[in-house]
Design a protein around this motif. Structure first.
Motif, PDB file in Angstrom:
ATOM      1  N   GLU A 136      54.182  -0.244  17.161  1.00 48.46           N
ATOM      2  CA  GLU A 136      52.798  -0.508  17.551  1.00 48.46           C
ATOM      3  C   GLU A 136      52.772  -1.129  18.940  1.00 48.46           C
ATOM      4  OE1 GLU A 136      48.920  -3.123  16.084  1.00 48.46           O
ATOM      5  OE2 GLU A 136      50.711  -2.953  14.819  1.00 48.46           O
ATOM      6  N   ARG A 137      52.101  -0.486  19.851  1.00 47.30           N
ATOM      7  CA  ARG A 137      52.060  -0.960  21.226  1.00 47.30           C
ATOM      8  C   ARG A 137      50.795  -1.785  21.473  1.00 47.30           C
ATOM      9  NH1 ARG A 137      55.981   1.155  24.206  1.00 47.30           N
ATOM     10  NH2 ARG A 137      57.044   3.035  23.460  1.00 47.30           N
ATOM     11  N   LEU A 138      50.930  -2.785  22.362  1.00 45.86           N
ATOM     12  CA  LEU A 138      49.785  -3.617  22.723  1.00 45.86           C
ATOM     13  C   LEU A 138      48.862  -2.842  23.653  1.00 45.86           C
ATOM     14  CD1 LEU A 138      51.642  -6.987  23.336  1.00 45.86           C
ATOM     15  CD2 LEU A 138      50.456  -6.241  21.276  1.00 45.86           C
ATOM     16  N   ASP A 139      47.633  -3.341  23.775  1.00 49.81           N
ATOM     17  CA  ASP A 139      46.642  -2.623  24.579  1.00 49.81           C
ATOM     18  C   ASP A 139      46.688  -2.988  26.055  1.00 49.81           C
ATOM     19  OD1 ASP A 139      45.692  -5.177  24.570  1.00 49.81           O
ATOM     20  OD2 ASP A 139      43.851  -4.739  23.453  1.00 49.81           O
ATOM     21  N   GLY A 140      47.700  -3.722  26.489  1.00 50.33           N
ATOM     22  CA  GLY A 140      47.823  -4.084  27.896  1.00 50.33           C
ATOM     23  C   GLY A 140      47.282  -5.447  28.241  1.00 50.33           C
ATOM     24  N   VAL A 141      46.576  -6.098  27.316  1.00 52.33           N
ATOM     25  CA  VAL A 141      46.048  -7.439  27.557  1.00 52.33           C
ATOM     26  C   VAL A 141      47.077  -8.472  27.116  1.00 52.33           C
ATOM     27  CG1 VAL A 141      44.210  -9.068  27.009  1.00 52.33           C
ATOM     28  CG2 VAL A 141      43.691  -6.625  27.209  1.00 52.33           C
ATOM     29  N   TRP A 142      47.417  -9.412  28.016  1.00 49.46           N
ATOM     30  CA  TRP A 142      48.409 -10.428  27.681  1.00 49.46           C
ATOM     31  C   TRP A 142      47.979 -11.784  28.229  1.00 49.46           C
ATOM     32  CZ3 TRP A 142      52.082 -10.372  24.223  1.00 49.46           C
ATOM     33  CH2 TRP A 142      53.003 -11.429  24.194  1.00 49.46           C
ATOM     34  N   PRO A 143      47.987 -12.801  27.400  1.00 48.64           N
ATOM     35  CA  PRO A 143      48.302 -12.757  25.970  1.00 48.64           C
ATOM     36  C   PRO A 143      47.242 -11.997  25.183  1.00 48.64           C
ATOM     37  CG  PRO A 143      47.470 -14.913  26.566  1.00 48.64           C
ATOM     38  CD  PRO A 143      47.638 -14.161  27.852  1.00 48.64           C
ATOM     39  N   PRO A 144      47.561 -11.526  23.982  1.00 45.44           N
ATOM     40  CA  PRO A 144      46.599 -10.736  23.207  1.00 45.44           C
ATOM     41  C   PRO A 144      45.281 -11.470  23.016  1.00 45.44           C
ATOM     42  CG  PRO A 144      48.764 -10.670  22.205  1.00 45.44           C
ATOM     43  CD  PRO A 144      48.844 -11.693  23.286  1.00 45.44           C
ATOM     44  N   ALA A 145      44.189 -10.736  23.131  1.00 43.56           N
ATOM     45  CA  ALA A 145      42.858 -11.334  22.990  1.00 43.56           C
ATOM     46  C   ALA A 145      42.705 -11.980  21.621  1.00 43.56           C
ATOM     47  CB  ALA A 145      41.786 -10.257  23.193  1.00 43.56           C
ATOM     48  N   GLY A 146      42.218 -13.203  21.605  1.00 45.81           N
ATOM     49  CA  GLY A 146      41.989 -13.912  20.356  1.00 45.81           C
ATOM     50  C   GLY A 146      43.185 -14.682  19.844  1.00 45.81           C
ATOM     51  N   ALA A 147      44.360 -14.486  20.454  1.00 46.50           N
ATOM     52  CA  ALA A 147      45.559 -15.200  19.996  1.00 46.50           C
ATOM     53  C   ALA A 147      45.502 -16.649  20.483  1.00 46.50           C
ATOM     54  CB  ALA A 147      46.816 -14.520  20.511  1.00 46.50           C
ATOM     55  N   GLU A 148      46.000 -17.549  19.663  1.00 42.86           N
ATOM     56  CA  GLU A 148      45.971 -18.983  19.968  1.00 42.86           C
ATOM     57  C   GLU A 148      47.364 -19.451  20.364  1.00 42.86           C
ATOM     58  OE1 GLU A 148      45.022 -23.073  17.505  1.00 42.86           O
ATOM     59  OE2 GLU A 148      43.863 -21.252  17.049  1.00 42.86           O
ATOM     60  N   ARG A 149      47.428 -20.139  21.485  1.00 49.26           N
ATOM     61  CA  ARG A 149      48.735 -20.574  21.996  1.00 49.26           C
ATOM     62  C   ARG A 149      49.335 -21.658  21.105  1.00 49.26           C
ATOM     63  NH1 ARG A 149      50.809 -20.426  28.003  1.00 49.26           N
ATOM     64  NH2 ARG A 149      52.863 -21.340  27.733  1.00 49.26           N
ATOM     65  N   VAL A 150      50.659 -21.560  20.871  1.00 45.66           N
ATOM     66  CA  VAL A 150      51.404 -22.526  20.072  1.00 45.66           C
ATOM     67  C   VAL A 150      52.264 -23.361  21.008  1.00 45.66           C
ATOM     68  CG1 VAL A 150      53.114 -22.826  18.245  1.00 45.66           C
ATOM     69  CG2 VAL A 150      51.462 -20.948  18.111  1.00 45.66           C
ATOM     70  N   ASP A 151      52.236 -24.667  20.831  1.00 41.91           N
ATOM     71  CA  ASP A 151      53.030 -25.557  21.674  1.00 41.91           C
ATOM     72  C   ASP A 151      54.485 -25.538  21.207  1.00 41.91           C
ATOM     73  OD1 ASP A 151      54.037 -27.450  23.350  1.00 41.91           O
ATOM     74  OD2 ASP A 151      53.013 -29.158  22.417  1.00 41.91           O
ATOM     75  N   VAL A 152      55.366 -24.991  22.057  1.00 42.65           N
ATOM     76  CA  VAL A 152      56.792 -24.920  21.713  1.00 42.65           C
ATOM     77  C   VAL A 152      57.642 -25.645  22.753  1.00 42.65           C
ATOM     78  CG1 VAL A 152      56.614 -22.785  20.373  1.00 42.65           C
ATOM     79  CG2 VAL A 152      56.952 -22.663  22.848  1.00 42.65           C
ATOM     80  N   ALA A 153      57.034 -26.599  23.461  1.00 46.69           N
ATOM     81  CA  ALA A 153      57.757 -27.299  24.527  1.00 46.69           C
ATOM     82  C   ALA A 153      58.992 -28.013  23.996  1.00 46.69           C
ATOM     83  CB  ALA A 153      56.822 -28.292  25.214  1.00 46.69           C
ATOM     84  N   ASP A 154      58.910 -28.549  22.792  1.00 46.62           N
ATOM     85  CA  ASP A 154      60.039 -29.284  22.209  1.00 46.62           C
ATOM     86  C   ASP A 154      60.756 -28.483  21.127  1.00 46.62           C
ATOM     87  OD1 ASP A 154      59.408 -31.488  23.818  1.00 46.62           O
ATOM     88  OD2 ASP A 154      57.966 -32.243  22.339  1.00 46.62           O
ATOM     89  N   ALA A 155      60.559 -27.184  21.132  1.00 44.23           N
ATOM     90  CA  ALA A 155      61.102 -26.360  20.046  1.00 44.23           C
ATOM     91  C   ALA A 155      62.621 -26.471  19.949  1.00 44.23           C
ATOM     92  CB  ALA A 155      60.693 -24.903  20.232  1.00 44.23           C
ATOM     93  N   TYR A 156      63.334 -26.377  21.083  1.00 42.34           N
ATOM     94  CA  TYR A 156      64.789 -26.373  21.027  1.00 42.34           C
ATOM     95  C   TYR A 156      65.348 -27.748  20.672  1.00 42.34           C
ATOM     96  CZ  TYR A 156      64.789 -21.601  22.693  1.00 42.34           C
ATOM     97  OH  TYR A 156      64.588 -20.243  22.797  1.00 42.34           O
ATOM     98  N   GLU A 157      64.657 -28.798  21.065  1.00 40.00           N
ATOM     99  CA  GLU A 157      65.089 -30.137  20.657  1.00 40.00           C
ATOM    100  C   GLU A 157      64.934 -30.295  19.146  1.00 40.00           C
ATOM    101  OE1 GLU A 157      63.000 -33.062  22.882  1.00 40.00           O
ATOM    102  OE2 GLU A 157      63.451 -32.143  24.820  1.00 40.00           O
ATOM    103  N   THR A 158      63.819 -29.795  18.617  1.00 39.18           N
ATOM    104  CA  THR A 158      63.599 -29.878  17.172  1.00 39.18           C
ATOM    105  C   THR A 158      64.594 -29.018  16.416  1.00 39.18           C
ATOM    106  OG1 THR A 158      61.239 -30.240  17.581  1.00 39.18           O
ATOM    107  CG2 THR A 158      61.877 -29.600  15.351  1.00 39.18           C
ATOM    108  N   LEU A 159      64.858 -27.827  16.928  1.00 41.37           N
ATOM    109  CA  LEU A 159      65.819 -26.942  16.271  1.00 41.37           C
ATOM    110  C   LEU A 159      67.228 -27.529  16.294  1.00 41.37           C
ATOM    111  CD1 LEU A 159      64.606 -23.467  17.604  1.00 41.37           C
ATOM    112  CD2 LEU A 159      64.448 -24.321  15.260  1.00 41.37           C
TER     113      LEU A 159
END
Length: 300
Positions: free
Chosen positions: A220-243
């Motif tokens: 399934e290909r995206l429609d060219g809009v990035w980030p996808p319309a309606g998608a909500e950004r997730v804060d992953v700034a500390d993701a690797y520290e948490t992992l």
């Protein structure tokens, strides 16, 4: 003060370092001497030297290493002179066609000395070859026999890498069946650096699957809009520290996750290879980073 001693002089249990040497002197030399006696076990009062400084808490997650040494060079062997041919892949050295069943075997040697970036992928302190590397090996093997699709690939057990040992890897591709489908398997055997070629542990199968010739569908290909319309950004700034606190030791090369968005049950991500790397079909670290949103989505 630290007393200067002649080179080679010393008393058992006593450390002697110099503060005045020809061509050396001043605060920098004194600081180095203090550091030397501190390492030798002397309790140094650093307060006068570091006036105005303050103590800070160390992070609770594992330190992220950054290497400044050039990786050791790899010796090049003329595969054609050994009755083989070059495998054309960064992790594999040679390939040989099997007669008469139209099979193929690709071989390579993996070690952390030769491929130091692999040490950036560890689980609970144990370095393992990322599962995405098996996918990359299967893709390359398929391209060698005219099969451009990995129809299936089952990872049966991890491939552990440790310092001081080299691991022999074999990627075996079977003859095509009536429909052109080929089996594939990946085996390894730990080879001691000082042992002869026939010495080592038993061969272990890590992955098994199938290769086919065809165009993969269902993408399934995206429609060219990035980030996808309606998608909500997730804060992953500390993701690797948490992992890291959960036992996933991703070093700099494998920290490719840049941003994540969520749209219902769907996750979208920007991933990037953090450093220059050898030419792969799909670099294992980049493909691995594409899976990190699944982990990040569980911890944020």
């Amino acid at each position: 003060a630290v007393t200067q001693a002649a080179e080679g002089d010393g008393v058992a249990g006593v450390a002697a370092v110099g503060t005045l040497r020809r061509g050396e002197g001043g605060p920098a030399r004194l600081a180095q001497s203090l550091a030397e006696v501190f390492v030798a076990g002397v309790d140094v009062n650093w307060s006068p030297w570091l006036a105005g400084g303050r103590l800070v808490e160390l992070p609770t997650y594992a330190f992220q290493r950054r290497r400044h040494w050039l990786p050791a060079g790899r010796s090049v062997v003329d595969a054609a002179g050994l009755g083989l041919r070059p495998a054309g892949h960064p992790l594999l050295g040679a390939a040989v066609a099997l007669a008469p069943q139209e099979g193929l075997v690709l071989t390579g040697q993996l070690s952390l000395n030769t491929y130091p970036w692999l040490e950036d992928h560890a689980v609970y302190g144990t370095v393992i070859l990322p599962g995405t590397a098996f996918v990359e090996l299967a893709l390359h093997a398929g391209s060698e026999v005219g099969c451009d699709v990995v129809e299936e690939l089952t990872l049966e057990r991890p491939l552990v890498l440790s310092r001081g040992a080299s691991t022999s890897v074999q990627v075996s591709v079977g003859a095509p069946d009536g429909a052109g489908r080929r089996t594939i398997s990946v085996h390894s055997r730990v080879q001691d650096a000082d042992a002869d070629l026939d010495a080592g542990t038993e061969w272990v199968r890590h992955a098994v699957g199938a290769l086919v010739d065809g165009v993969s569908g269902g993408v399934e290909r995206l429609d060219g809009v990035w980030p996808p319309a309606g998608a909500e950004r997730v804060d992953v700034a500390d993701a690797y520290e948490t992992l890291a606190g959960l036992g996933y030791g991703y070093g700099p090369v494998f920290q490719g996750l840049r941003a994540v968005w969520r749209d219902g049950d769907d996750l979208f991500a920007d991933v990037q290879l953090p450093a220059e790397a050898d030419e792969f079909g799909v670099h294992p670290a980049l493909l691995d980073a594409a899976l990190h949103p699944l982990l990040a989505g569980e911890i944020v």
